[in-house]
Design a protein around this motif. Structure first.
Motif, short mmCIF file in Angstrom:
data_model
loop_
_atom_site.label_atom_id
_atom_site.label_comp_id
_atom_site.label_asym_id
_atom_site.label_seq_id
_atom_site.Cartn_x
_atom_site.Cartn_y
_atom_site.Cartn_z
N LEU A 13 -7.91 -3.84 2.14
CA LEU A 13 -7.70 -2.49 1.62
C LEU A 13 -6.37 -2.44 0.88
O LEU A 13 -5.42 -3.11 1.26
CB LEU A 13 -7.66 -1.46 2.75
CG LEU A 13 -8.92 -1.30 3.56
CD1 LEU A 13 -8.66 -0.39 4.75
CD2 LEU A 13 -10.04 -0.75 2.71
N GLY A 14 -6.30 -1.64 -0.18
CA GLY A 14 -5.05 -1.52 -0.92
C GLY A 14 -4.95 -0.16 -1.56
O GLY A 14 -5.94 0.53 -1.80
N THR A 15 -3.71 0.23 -1.84
CA THR A 15 -3.45 1.48 -2.52
C THR A 15 -2.19 1.31 -3.36
O THR A 15 -1.40 0.39 -3.13
CB THR A 15 -3.29 2.65 -1.53
OG1 THR A 15 -3.18 3.86 -2.25
CG2 THR A 15 -2.09 2.47 -0.64
N GLY A 16 -2.00 2.16 -4.32
CA GLY A 16 -0.82 2.03 -5.15
C GLY A 16 -0.57 3.27 -5.99
O GLY A 16 -1.45 4.12 -6.16
N VAL A 17 0.65 3.35 -6.47
CA VAL A 17 1.05 4.42 -7.39
C VAL A 17 1.75 3.77 -8.57
O VAL A 17 2.33 2.69 -8.47
CB VAL A 17 1.98 5.45 -6.71
CG1 VAL A 17 1.25 6.21 -5.63
CG2 VAL A 17 3.23 4.81 -6.18
N SER A 18 1.67 4.43 -9.72
CA SER A 18 2.33 3.91 -10.91
C SER A 18 2.75 5.06 -11.81
O SER A 18 2.27 6.19 -11.68
CB SER A 18 1.39 2.98 -11.68
OG SER A 18 0.30 3.69 -12.21
N ALA A 19 3.66 4.75 -12.70
CA ALA A 19 4.09 5.70 -13.72
C ALA A 19 4.23 4.93 -15.02
O ALA A 19 4.87 3.87 -15.07
CB ALA A 19 5.42 6.34 -13.34
#
Length: 81
Positions: free
Chosen positions: A32-38
């Motif tokens: 499982l993985g999650t992430g945020v970016s800009a």
């Protein structure tokens, strides 16, 4: 600036390998993985992306029940022609 969010799932497998003292058998499991970016568009043809990802991967040993936890901090630069 454009924000982004991701959620990932999949299978991660490990090949068997030899160490100095033992042989590790291949194994794998669900990840499982999650992430945020800009993303920042500096000009019409140039952009910069900052990201932070977290992954929870299966154990590398069959006898272990402890999952691997990985955090990735990244920077990507893109030029569009």
């Amino acid at each position: 600036m454009t924000p982004g969010v991701e959620a990932l799932g999949g299978y991660e497998g490990y090949k068997s390998c030899n160490t100095d003292t033992t042989r590790l058998g291949g194994c794998g499991g669900f990840q499982l993985g999650t992430g945020v970016s800009a993303t920042y568009l500096a000009s019409q043809n140039f952009g910069v992306r900052f990201l932070l990802d977290y992954d929870m991967a299966p154990p590398m040993l069959r006898s272990s029940h402890e999952r691997l936890h990985r955090v990735t901090l990244g920077l990507a630069v893109a030029a569009v022609f």
